[in-house]
Design a protein around this motif. Sequence first.
Motif, short mmCIF file in Angstrom:
data_model
loop_
_atom_site.label_atom_id
_atom_site.label_comp_id
_atom_site.label_asym_id
_atom_site.label_seq_id
_atom_site.Cartn_x
_atom_site.Cartn_y
_atom_site.Cartn_z
N GLY A 17 -7.86 -4.03 -17.27
CA GLY A 17 -6.53 -3.76 -16.74
C GLY A 17 -5.43 -3.99 -17.75
N GLY A 18 -4.25 -3.48 -17.42
CA GLY A 18 -3.09 -3.57 -18.31
C GLY A 18 -2.69 -5.00 -18.63
N ASN A 41 -2.69 5.18 2.70
CA ASN A 41 -2.51 5.80 1.38
C ASN A 41 -2.52 4.76 0.27
OD1 ASN A 41 -2.41 8.65 1.72
ND2 ASN A 41 -0.40 8.47 2.66
N HIS A 42 -1.90 3.61 0.51
CA HIS A 42 -1.90 2.52 -0.47
C HIS A 42 -3.34 2.02 -0.69
CE1 HIS A 42 -0.96 -1.21 -2.55
NE2 HIS A 42 -1.60 -1.88 -1.61
N LEU A 43 -4.09 1.81 0.38
CA LEU A 43 -5.46 1.33 0.27
C LEU A 43 -6.33 2.35 -0.49
CD1 LEU A 43 -7.41 -0.95 1.02
CD2 LEU A 43 -7.87 0.25 3.18
N PHE A 93 -1.05 2.92 -11.14
CA PHE A 93 -0.57 2.62 -9.80
C PHE A 93 0.86 3.14 -9.59
CE2 PHE A 93 -4.01 -0.40 -10.36
CZ PHE A 93 -4.64 -0.33 -9.14
N GLY A 94 1.32 4.01 -10.51
CA GLY A 94 2.70 4.49 -10.46
C GLY A 94 3.03 5.26 -9.20
N VAL A 144 -9.39 3.78 -5.35
CA VAL A 144 -9.65 4.73 -6.45
C VAL A 144 -9.35 4.08 -7.80
CG1 VAL A 144 -8.86 6.90 -7.49
CG2 VAL A 144 -9.33 6.79 -5.02
N GLN A 145 -8.21 3.42 -7.93
CA GLN A 145 -7.83 2.85 -9.23
C GLN A 145 -8.72 1.68 -9.63
OE1 GLN A 145 -5.82 4.38 -11.31
NE2 GLN A 145 -5.42 5.93 -9.75
#
Length: 196
Positions: free
Chosen positions: A109-110, A50-52, A70-71, A57-58
């Motif tokens: 990115g942020g 799930n993390h991968l 990524f929250g 996706v992000q």
Amino acid sequence: MDTNPVRTYGIGELLGMARERAVPVVRGIADTALAAPTPCAEYDVKALVNHLFQVIVQFQRLAAKEASDFGETPDRVGGSPKWRERLTDETDRLVAAWSTPGAEEGTTGGMNMPARLVGSMALLDLTVHVWDLARATGQEYPGADEAVVAELSAAVDELAPTARKMGVFGEPVPAAEGASAFERLLARTGRDPHWG
């Protein structure tokens, strides 16, 4: 005159190489292995997949200079029996996103990081977490392409101090004498290359 210049690969090309090694591992994960521990102590196999998924996706959004989130990590494994095919499709999209002209230019990115370094972060996850999943599920992982290891070694040099502070990397593990470049890379991210 140098007749053999070192070829510089685009991040999209390197992600394509990592994808070729990742897809067979993802397809080889049995449903019965989803609760198994992984070299990432905080994740079992399902949580790491799930993390991968979330990373893949992000980081497509980051390639397009869009905002990422990524929250919350959605459960894409429990949500669909076709998660292996969906993860493969998203990995294809990741390769395509970072192969788009301009993806590596500027910042993204942020944290406003250089786009190529951000792409290397996606490459690191697609390489190291797939190794984690292979180890956790008793599969062979044939190592990474030389060009991928070279890119990741430079990225780890740059990212390691912050990544350790944030708990993303563990403390480096001593690599055995005669360890491959890939095993030394794993050790630098805090992994035991012989975990099992």
